[in-house]
Design a protein around this motif. Sequence first.
Motif, PDB file in Angstrom:
ATOM      1  N   ALA A 148      38.197  39.171  43.853  1.00 27.00           N
ATOM      2  CA  ALA A 148      39.038  40.151  43.140  1.00 27.00           C
ATOM      3  C   ALA A 148      39.720  39.741  41.794  1.00 27.00           C
ATOM      4  O   ALA A 148      40.022  40.676  40.825  1.00 27.00           O
ATOM      5  N   ALA A 149      39.911  38.332  41.987  1.00 24.58           N
ATOM      6  CA  ALA A 149      40.191  37.936  40.482  1.00 24.58           C
ATOM      7  C   ALA A 149      39.242  37.916  39.413  1.00 24.58           C
ATOM      8  O   ALA A 149      39.331  38.329  38.279  1.00 24.58           O
ATOM      9  N   ALA A 150      37.992  37.704  39.745  1.00 27.47           N
ATOM     10  CA  ALA A 150      36.976  38.187  38.473  1.00 27.47           C
ATOM     11  C   ALA A 150      36.832  39.453  38.355  1.00 27.47           C
ATOM     12  O   ALA A 150      36.547  39.861  37.269  1.00 27.47           O
ATOM     13  N   LEU A 151      37.094  40.369  39.172  1.00 25.02           N
ATOM     14  CA  LEU A 151      36.949  41.867  38.915  1.00 25.02           C
ATOM     15  C   LEU A 151      38.224  42.245  37.933  1.00 25.02           C
ATOM     16  O   LEU A 151      38.148  43.088  37.011  1.00 25.02           O
ATOM     17  N   GLY A 152      39.293  41.985  38.702  1.00 22.72           N
ATOM     18  CA  GLY A 152      40.540  42.136  38.009  1.00 22.72           C
ATOM     19  C   GLY A 152      40.793  41.631  36.534  1.00 22.72           C
ATOM     20  O   GLY A 152      41.459  42.235  35.812  1.00 22.72           O
ATOM     21  N   GLY A 153      40.051  40.325  36.271  1.00 25.02           N
ATOM     22  CA  GLY A 153      40.218  39.811  35.016  1.00 25.02           C
ATOM     23  C   GLY A 153      39.002  40.073  34.175  1.00 25.02           C
ATOM     24  O   GLY A 153      39.106  39.488  33.136  1.00 25.02           O
ATOM     25  N   ALA A 230      48.235  32.918  33.181  1.00 20.12           N
ATOM     26  CA  ALA A 230      48.737  33.110  31.848  1.00 20.12           C
ATOM     27  C   ALA A 230      48.020  33.969  30.876  1.00 20.12           C
ATOM     28  O   ALA A 230      48.599  34.718  30.127  1.00 20.12           O
ATOM     29  N   GLU A 231      46.525  34.199  30.998  1.00 16.33           N
ATOM     30  CA  GLU A 231      45.797  34.950  30.165  1.00 16.33           C
ATOM     31  C   GLU A 231      45.616  36.402  30.710  1.00 16.33           C
ATOM     32  O   GLU A 231      45.131  37.356  29.872  1.00 16.33           O
ATOM     33  N   GLY A 232      46.049  37.005  31.756  1.00 19.75           N
ATOM     34  CA  GLY A 232      45.896  38.212  32.110  1.00 19.75           C
ATOM     35  C   GLY A 232      46.435  38.584  33.650  1.00 19.75           C
ATOM     36  O   GLY A 232      46.791  37.664  34.556  1.00 19.75           O
ATOM     37  N   ASP A 233      46.908  39.692  33.906  1.00 21.35           N
ATOM     38  CA  ASP A 233      47.443  40.261  35.226  1.00 21.35           C
ATOM     39  C   ASP A 233      46.165  40.836  35.878  1.00 21.35           C
ATOM     40  O   ASP A 233      45.788  42.100  35.659  1.00 21.35           O
ATOM     41  N   TRP A 234      45.697  40.178  37.005  1.00 19.13           N
ATOM     42  CA  TRP A 234      44.323  40.351  37.733  1.00 19.13           C
ATOM     43  C   TRP A 234      44.829  41.672  38.601  1.00 19.13           C
ATOM     44  O   TRP A 234      44.130  42.589  38.778  1.00 19.13           O
ATOM     45  N   TRP A 235      46.044  41.622  39.279  1.00 15.01           N
ATOM     46  CA  TRP A 235      46.429  42.813  40.046  1.00 15.01           C
ATOM     47  C   TRP A 235      46.421  44.214  39.314  1.00 15.01           C
ATOM     48  O   TRP A 235      45.797  45.225  39.649  1.00 15.01           O
ATOM     49  N   ALA A 236      46.999  44.283  38.073  1.00 13.19           N
ATOM     50  CA  ALA A 236      46.937  45.366  37.350  1.00 13.19           C
ATOM     51  C   ALA A 236      45.322  45.697  36.756  1.00 13.19           C
ATOM     52  O   ALA A 236      44.932  47.008  36.878  1.00 13.19           O
ATOM     53  N   GLY A 237      44.472  44.586  36.534  1.00 12.66           N
ATOM     54  CA  GLY A 237      43.248  45.040  36.111  1.00 12.66           C
ATOM     55  C   GLY A 237      42.383  45.659  37.243  1.00 12.66           C
ATOM     56  O   GLY A 237      41.281  46.333  36.967  1.00 12.66           O
ATOM     57  N   LEU A 238      42.686  45.249  38.439  1.00 13.11           N
ATOM     58  CA  LEU A 238      42.032  45.820  39.641  1.00 13.11           C
ATOM     59  C   LEU A 238      41.943  47.560  39.534  1.00 13.11           C
ATOM     60  O   LEU A 238      40.888  48.072  40.154  1.00 13.11           O
ATOM     61  N   ALA A 239      43.154  48.235  39.081  1.00  6.14           N
ATOM     62  CA  ALA A 239      42.959  49.467  38.853  1.00  6.14           C
ATOM     63  C   ALA A 239      41.862  49.978  37.887  1.00  6.14           C
ATOM     64  O   ALA A 239      41.642  51.258  38.155  1.00  6.14           O
ATOM     65  N   GLN A 267      44.811  48.967  45.638  1.00  6.60           N
ATOM     66  CA  GLN A 267      45.005  48.916  44.158  1.00  6.60           C
ATOM     67  C   GLN A 267      43.742  48.811  43.432  1.00  6.60           C
ATOM     68  O   GLN A 267      43.852  49.247  42.127  1.00  6.60           O
ATOM     69  N   VAL A 268      42.698  48.779  44.093  1.00  9.05           N
ATOM     70  CA  VAL A 268      41.236  48.889  43.334  1.00  9.05           C
ATOM     71  C   VAL A 268      40.958  50.351  43.141  1.00  9.05           C
ATOM     72  O   VAL A 268      41.143  51.525  43.820  1.00  9.05           O
ATOM     73  N   GLY A 269      40.570  50.580  41.826  1.00  9.10           N
ATOM     74  CA  GLY A 269      40.461  51.962  41.315  1.00  9.10           C
ATOM     75  C   GLY A 269      39.071  52.544  41.437  1.00  9.10           C
ATOM     76  O   GLY A 269      38.871  53.721  41.000  1.00  9.10           O
ATOM     77  N   SER A 270      38.039  51.922  42.328  1.00  8.32           N
ATOM     78  CA  SER A 270      36.832  52.375  42.387  1.00  8.32           C
ATOM     79  C   SER A 270      37.046  53.988  42.954  1.00  8.32           C
ATOM     80  O   SER A 270      37.656  54.245  43.861  1.00  8.32           O
ATOM     81  N   GLU A 271      36.181  54.691  42.433  1.00  3.80           N
ATOM     82  CA  GLU A 271      36.011  55.938  43.076  1.00  3.80           C
ATOM     83  C   GLU A 271      35.162  56.086  44.540  1.00  3.80           C
ATOM     84  O   GLU A 271      35.600  56.994  45.437  1.00  3.80           O
ATOM     85  N   HIS A 272      34.226  55.164  44.636  1.00  2.00           N
ATOM     86  CA  HIS A 272      33.718  55.084  45.925  1.00  2.00           C
ATOM     87  C   HIS A 272      34.170  53.817  46.496  1.00  2.00           C
ATOM     88  O   HIS A 272      33.861  52.672  46.161  1.00  2.00           O
ATOM     89  N   ARG A 273      35.199  53.901  47.468  1.00  2.00           N
ATOM     90  CA  ARG A 273      35.660  52.989  48.171  1.00  2.00           C
ATOM     91  C   ARG A 273      35.950  53.171  49.690  1.00  2.00           C
ATOM     92  O   ARG A 273      36.229  54.500  50.011  1.00  2.00           O
ATOM     93  N   GLN A 274      35.664  52.250  50.594  1.00  2.00           N
ATOM     94  CA  GLN A 274      35.885  52.353  51.918  1.00  2.00           C
ATOM     95  C   GLN A 274      36.797  51.320  52.695  1.00  2.00           C
ATOM     96  O   GLN A 274      36.759  50.331  52.045  1.00  2.00           O
ATOM     97  N   TYR A 275      37.331  51.769  53.755  1.00  2.89           N
ATOM     98  CA  TYR A 275      38.199  50.690  54.267  1.00  2.89           C
ATOM     99  C   TYR A 275      37.847  50.604  55.955  1.00  2.89           C
ATOM    100  O   TYR A 275      37.983  51.872  56.372  1.00  2.89           O
TER     101      TYR A 275
END
Length: 329
Positions: A148-153, A230-239, A267-275
């Motif tokens: 998640a950090a790698a994707l959000g960042g 310090a270099e990025g907001d991963w949570w926001a990036g997940l969108a 929080q993840v912005g993927s069009e194709h997502r399942q839970y």
Amino acid sequence: MQSSSDLFPVALISAERRGDLSEDAYRLKPGNSPDGTVELVLTRLGLADAPQSRGVPVVLLHGSFSNRRFWYSPKGIGLGAYLARQGFDVWIPEMRGHGLSRRNQNYAKNRVADYARYDLPAIAAFVCEQSGQVPHWIGHSLGGITLAAALGGQYLGAPAVASVALFGCQVSRAWWPLKIPLVEWGARFILKRFSRLSGTRLKRGPEDEPIGLALETMRWHGLFGRFGDAEGDWWAGLAEVGVPLLAVSAAGDYQDPDWACRKLYEQVGSEHRQYLCLGRKQGFGGDFGHVEMLVSKAAQAEVWPLVQRWLRDPLAPLVGSPPQVIAAL
């Protein structure tokens, strides 16, 4: 010895047959981190009698206090072995200081930020080079958080990720005392006296974890904390993430509860997502736990087939489909 890669120095350190499976272990020295001593061991599982046949690549990331054995045992049992027998090209990294991967010079300071920014991109590049295909990624617990950090960042993206599956993964369960600055400061003062957390002493698993991970987690959950660095907001990036996502929680998981896993999923912005929540109310045979969701006879019967279905077609719906129970080995 000649490198096994044109990207950076890679050595094949072992090539073994394990029953019907082949087990090749590669030591990677990416050289992309400020700590030049970082080495990562990446194990590939395949069918021993079909060494030239490479299926769709899948990268499996273990959680905290763990190693490659979470995914397959010496007897060839585990989700990794199962997927290899189903024809997938299975790759299992061991993070810094875990399993066959040596401890780097600055081991105590290792953080999720380092894994996400430096290690996962190097692993992705090598797997893509070797397989000629874009891999799917599956992470459990801390492995999922690192993904998640790698994707959000934006350290990993569509060129290196076909889909992502997160099992027991969340960053929202907060320890409210850490919101009190004096308490957080005191906890940091105590933890900084140590270099590692012992998995065996804490009865959490066979491996240790660097104290840097604990300090980083405390910062996320502090008064003004966030999932990032310090270099990025991963949570926001997940969108902004667009790759297909499967998020899985377990009804009996008290470490990473369903509500917190669902919050990360949303929080993840993927069009194709399942839970999926693995529980009796959802049609499964019982309420799975944090480890049992992937390592148990029940998981072998009910969860592993769902993972295979997801990997075959991440766009096909799993939600609403009753689990197909198969006989456990």
